[in-house]
Design a protein around this motif. Structure first.
Motif, short mmCIF file in Angstrom:
data_model
loop_
_atom_site.label_atom_id
_atom_site.label_comp_id
_atom_site.label_asym_id
_atom_site.label_seq_id
_atom_site.Cartn_x
_atom_site.Cartn_y
_atom_site.Cartn_z
N SER A 119 61.24 49.13 65.63
CA SER A 119 60.99 49.45 64.15
C SER A 119 62.61 49.54 63.80
CB SER A 119 60.37 50.63 63.79
OG SER A 119 61.13 51.87 64.50
N LEU A 120 63.68 49.79 64.61
CA LEU A 120 65.05 50.10 64.33
C LEU A 120 65.76 48.84 64.16
CD1 LEU A 120 65.73 53.31 66.59
CD2 LEU A 120 65.33 53.32 64.18
N LEU A 121 65.19 47.68 64.62
CA LEU A 121 66.08 46.42 64.50
C LEU A 121 66.71 46.07 63.12
CD1 LEU A 121 64.13 44.12 67.06
CD2 LEU A 121 66.33 45.27 67.56
N LYS A 122 65.88 46.04 62.11
CA LYS A 122 66.09 45.96 60.83
C LYS A 122 67.30 46.79 60.32
CE LYS A 122 64.53 45.75 55.90
NZ LYS A 122 65.35 46.77 55.46
N ASN A 123 67.23 48.14 60.61
CA ASN A 123 68.63 48.82 60.29
C ASN A 123 69.68 48.54 61.17
OD1 ASN A 123 65.77 50.44 60.34
ND2 ASN A 123 67.11 51.81 59.00
N LEU A 124 69.62 48.19 62.39
CA LEU A 124 70.66 47.59 63.29
C LEU A 124 71.55 46.48 62.63
CD1 LEU A 124 72.49 47.68 66.01
CD2 LEU A 124 70.47 46.43 67.11
N LEU A 125 70.63 45.55 62.42
CA LEU A 125 71.21 44.19 61.44
C LEU A 125 71.81 44.67 60.30
CD1 LEU A 125 68.29 41.54 62.41
CD2 LEU A 125 70.44 41.85 63.30
N GLU A 126 71.18 45.48 59.33
CA GLU A 126 71.81 45.83 58.25
C GLU A 126 73.08 46.58 58.25
OE1 GLU A 126 68.65 48.08 56.01
OE2 GLU A 126 67.65 46.21 55.38
#
Length: 293
Positions: free
Chosen positions: A63-70
């Motif tokens: 779930s944290l991958l989107k934040n990591l990419l952004e």
């Protein structure tokens, strides 16, 4: 006062909690942490643990991958626009994502690990992939004495040679059988194409491997022979051979540009981002002129 002295003064100063939060008992581990990184670990632990933040506590590595990419792309944007203040902010957000991911990993029941293990593995990797820097003292002394040091003691003569050595050590460590092994399929097609071209370019068999780019029709025919049902389904869904040939032609043009950019030393993704930034600024200017008419 110089920027270097500013940095020295900052590091020498004692950390203080934000005003108004000095008497929160939950922040005691943060206030007592020995280093700045320990403070980050401490506050993330409080937020993720029971009694912390309800949102943080429900997060998973996925779930944290989107934040990591952004956050990564926001830092990239700050660097490319020379926004030093924003770089401070966004680099902190990237650090948060690393520490947060590791904290979630700590709670895994089957294979737990934390940021300290991650950091130690990173240190070991940096050492083993730089044998030209971290040669044993006796090897270095012997090399200085007789001029015949071993491979580990010899200094690469250029940044390109260093990269070649890095790739060699990396392939040995990971026991890779293919130059393309390990390239993520989750990234966009353009950066993935750039990575594929980059990997092949570093191979001693680059000329032979690049032939794979020159015969798409043969590859397509072979794939259709192996998966005839998939080919039939594509045709029945409207993806006929003419449309496929047209699509392949565009794709081949893009791959050709990526390869040429690599030869010319151009980071194609960075170049495209910067060019898009120029276009976006012009669009905003035109829109402003339209609104003022």
């Amino acid at each position: 006062m110089s920027k270097m002295s500013d940095m020295t003064e900052y590091h020498a100063s004692a950390y203080r909690l934000p005003s108004g939060f000095e008497h929160c008992s939950k922040l005691k581990p943060v206030a007592e942490a020995a280093t700045a990184l320990d403070r980050v670990k401490a506050v993330v632990d409080v937020l993720y643990s029971p009694g912390g933040c309800p949102w943080d506590g429900k997060q998973t590595n996925k779930s944290l991958l989107k934040n990591l990419l952004e956050e990564t792309y926001e830092y990239v944007d700050a660097v490319e626009t020379h926004d030093r203040d924003n770089m401070r902010e966004e680099l902190g957000d990237v650090l948060l994502q690393s520490v947060f991911q590791a904290r979630v990993c700590e709670s895994d029941a089957e294979d737990p690990f934390g940021i300290d293990e991650v950091a130690d593995r990173l240190v070991n990797k940096l050492i083993t992939r730089h044998p030209h820097v971290f040669a044993a003292d006796d090897v270095a002394d012997s090399s200085d004495a007789d001029g015949n040091g071993g491979e580990a003691a010899s200094q690469p003569e250029s940044p390109e040679a260093v990269l070649a050595l890095w790739e060699k050590m990396k392939q040995q460590e990971k026991h890779r059988k293919s130059v393309l092994e390990g390239i993520s399929r989750a990234q966009g097609a353009l950066p993935r194409a750039a990575k594929v071209v980059s990997r092949i370019s570093k191979s001693p068999n680059a000329d032979r491997l690049f032939a794979a780019f020159d015969e798409p029709a043969a590859a397509d025919a072979q794939r259709d022979d192996v998966h005839p049902q998939a080919a039939n389904q594509s045709e029945s869904s409207g993806d006929n051979s003419v449309e496929r040939e047209k699509a392949d032609a565009y794709a081949d043009e893009i791959l050709a540009v990526v390869r040429k950019a690599r030869v010319d030393g151009i980071d194609i993704e960075s170049a495209l981002r910067n060019r898009l930034r120029d276009v976006e600024e012009k669009v905003a200017l035109i829109e402003s002129e339209i609104n003022n008419d």
